[in-house]
Scaffold this motif. Structure first.
Motif, PDB file in Angstrom:
ATOM      1  N   GLN A  13       0.819  -1.205   0.000  1.00 54.75           N
ATOM      2  CA  GLN A  13       0.000   0.000   0.000  1.00 54.75           C
ATOM      3  C   GLN A  13       0.856   1.258   0.000  1.00 54.75           C
ATOM      4  N   LEU A  14       1.866   1.294   0.858  1.00 51.20           N
ATOM      5  CA  LEU A  14       2.721   2.469   0.960  1.00 51.20           C
ATOM      6  C   LEU A  14       3.434   2.767  -0.355  1.00 51.20           C
ATOM      7  N   ILE A  15       3.939   1.729  -0.987  1.00 54.68           N
ATOM      8  CA  ILE A  15       4.647   1.912  -2.254  1.00 54.68           C
ATOM      9  C   ILE A  15       3.705   2.445  -3.332  1.00 54.68           C
ATOM     10  N   LYS A  16       2.455   1.978  -3.302  1.00 51.25           N
ATOM     11  CA  LYS A  16       1.475   2.397  -4.308  1.00 51.25           C
ATOM     12  C   LYS A  16       0.823   3.739  -3.953  1.00 51.25           C
ATOM     13  N   GLU A  17       1.103   4.250  -2.736  1.00 53.99           N
ATOM     14  CA  GLU A  17       0.541   5.514  -2.260  1.00 53.99           C
ATOM     15  C   GLU A  17      -0.988   5.501  -2.278  1.00 53.99           C
ATOM     16  N   MET A  18      -1.549   4.451  -1.687  1.00 60.07           N
ATOM     17  CA  MET A  18      -2.996   4.336  -1.565  1.00 60.07           C
ATOM     18  C   MET A  18      -3.396   4.481  -0.095  1.00 60.07           C
ATOM     19  N   TYR A  19      -4.704   4.617   0.144  1.00 59.75           N
ATOM     20  CA  TYR A  19      -5.180   4.990   1.477  1.00 59.75           C
ATOM     21  C   TYR A  19      -6.047   3.916   2.135  1.00 59.75           C
ATOM     22  N   THR A  20      -6.016   3.928   3.459  1.00 57.68           N
ATOM     23  CA  THR A  20      -6.961   3.173   4.265  1.00 57.68           C
ATOM     24  C   THR A  20      -7.891   4.158   4.963  1.00 57.68           C
ATOM     25  N   VAL A  21      -9.180   3.831   4.976  1.00 57.91           N
ATOM     26  CA  VAL A  21     -10.179   4.644   5.665  1.00 57.91           C
ATOM     27  C   VAL A  21     -10.292   4.166   7.110  1.00 57.91           C
ATOM     28  N   TYR A  22     -10.088   5.062   8.056  1.00 55.42           N
ATOM     29  CA  TYR A  22     -10.189   4.764   9.487  1.00 55.42           C
ATOM     30  C   TYR A  22     -11.343   5.541  10.098  1.00 55.42           C
ATOM     31  N   PRO A  23     -12.037   4.971  11.100  1.00 54.47           N
ATOM     32  CA  PRO A  23     -13.013   5.745  11.862  1.00 54.47           C
ATOM     33  C   PRO A  23     -12.290   6.551  12.941  1.00 54.47           C
ATOM     34  N   THR A  24     -12.794   7.693  13.286  1.00 58.47           N
ATOM     35  CA  THR A  24     -12.165   8.462  14.361  1.00 58.47           C
ATOM     36  C   THR A  24     -12.439   7.835  15.729  1.00 58.47           C
ATOM     37  N   SER A  25     -13.460   6.993  15.807  1.00 60.67           N
ATOM     38  CA  SER A  25     -13.761   6.242  17.027  1.00 60.67           C
ATOM     39  C   SER A  25     -13.835   4.761  16.670  1.00 60.67           C
ATOM     40  N   SER A  26     -13.129   3.904  17.402  1.00 60.97           N
ATOM     41  CA  SER A  26     -12.924   2.523  16.998  1.00 60.97           C
ATOM     42  C   SER A  26     -14.192   1.671  17.099  1.00 60.97           C
ATOM     43  N   PHE A  27     -14.360   0.787  16.116  1.00 63.26           N
ATOM     44  CA  PHE A  27     -15.410  -0.228  16.147  1.00 63.26           C
ATOM     45  C   PHE A  27     -14.870  -1.567  16.647  1.00 63.26           C
ATOM     46  N   ILE A  28     -13.602  -1.588  17.053  1.00 62.86           N
ATOM     47  CA  ILE A  28     -12.920  -2.826  17.438  1.00 62.86           C
ATOM     48  C   ILE A  28     -12.217  -2.640  18.775  1.00 62.86           C
ATOM     49  N   CYS A  29     -12.302  -3.673  19.620  1.00 63.44           N
ATOM     50  CA  CYS A  29     -11.493  -3.760  20.828  1.00 63.44           C
ATOM     51  C   CYS A  29     -10.711  -5.071  20.763  1.00 63.44           C
ATOM     52  N   ASN A  30      -9.387  -4.988  20.814  1.00 61.35           N
ATOM     53  CA  ASN A  30      -8.550  -6.184  20.762  1.00 61.35           C
ATOM     54  C   ASN A  30      -8.377  -6.735  22.173  1.00 61.35           C
TER      55      ASN A  30
END
Length: 310
Positions: A217-234
């Protein structure tokens, strides 16, 4: 009729965490309309047989989903190969997937958020993946969006599309570019730990599908969409994660119970800088790198875990 992404869940030898993960996922608003596919890895040694069997007993009678498919491996593949091969197998027949591991507690709106994003950004080829998790970063007070963009993916509850996944170079054959200054700064932009993990991956000290996923992803300069508040708890971080288990940035005290506004946004440099701080190496991370390279990491990790749970 709306087409929902199938959910792929990877499980191994943690029955308690798996049960909690499934209980939360079953409570999702879209669970009964979603297909669930579970990959159960085989034990890697005789010590793991009992716990793997406990997990397989647990998943043998799952309800609450539109359809459940269970794939039990005959031989141990390990997490990296399990995820790469499993997603490859399912995504051949599907245009999109949502992927979870056996230690992730989801908000009841997790599937709603992920499917909304998959639908909205499908034709936006600058978007690499959707993340359900966000670290505890400092969002600027005047940032008005419910989501943000970075050029780094996340493995804690994520989704992507077939045309992004099938173009990944899992062998990172162009790794030599990392030594070039322009690529080094690009890779470090979302956390300077990435370069160290890539080096460990190439030298065989670790076997991480996620590091290779992020690198492409970094090499291709593409994006990930993140929520400002998490939907996940690890719930499985103690001693298990690449970064260790003691960073407050990864601890989610509350998970999101509201549907974010999905829109086309641009990268905010202030958010990216805050995000990078969550992944920049700390002193104990450098110690972890050294321990991996001299073969003592797992032993030290077990000692720390035993001290924590004494």
């Amino acid at each position: 009729m709306r087409s929902l992404a199938p959910i792929i869940l990877f499980v191994y030898n943690r029955p308690d965490e798996t049960r909690r993960t499934l209980d939360a996922l079953r409570k999702n608003d879209l669970a009964e309309q979603s297909e669930l596919i579970i990959f159960s890895d085989a034990p890697k040694n005789s010590n793991e047989v009992s716990r793997v069997n406990d997990v397989r007993t647990l998943i043998s009678n799952i309800s609450g989903f539109k359809q459940v498919t269970i794939i039990e491996q005959r031989y141990n593949k390990g997490l990296a190969n399990s995820i790469i091969n499993g997603v490859n197998e399912i995504i051949k027949a599907q245009n999109k997937v949502i992927v979870l591991e056996d230690d992730l507690i989801t908000s009841r709106l997790f599937l709603t958020y992920m499917n909304n994003c998959l639908d909205f950004y499908e034709e936006n080829k600058t978007i690499w993946s959707i993340s359900g998790f966000t670290p505890n970063l400092a969002i600027p007070p005047d940032y008005k969006h419910d989501i943000y963009l970075t050029m780094r993916a996340c493995s804690w509850g994520w989704a992507t599309w077939k045309d992004r996944w099938i173009n990944i170079d899992w062998n990172i054959n162009n790794y030599h570019q990392v030594s070039q200054k322009k690529y080094r700064s690009k890779i470090n932009r979302c956390g300077n730990d990435m370069r160290w993990m890539l080096s460990d991956q190439k030298k065989g000290y670790i076997n991480s599908w996620a590091v290779r996923w992020c690198y492409n992803q970094l090499i291709k300069e593409m994006y990930t969409v993140y929520p400002t508040s998490s939907f996940i708890c690890n719930i499985g971080m103690i001693g298990e994660g690449t970064h260790g288990s003691f960073r407050k940035e990864y601890v989610t005290n509350n998970i999101n119970e509201s549907i974010p506004h999905i829109e086309n946004i641009t990268e905010d440099e202030r958010v990216v800088m805050s995000f990078a701080k969550c992944y920049d190496m700390k002193m104990y991370n450098y110690v972890g790198v050294i321990l991996k390279r001299i073969g003592l990491y797992k032993k030290v990790k077990l000692i720390i875990k035993s001290m924590i749970y004494r």
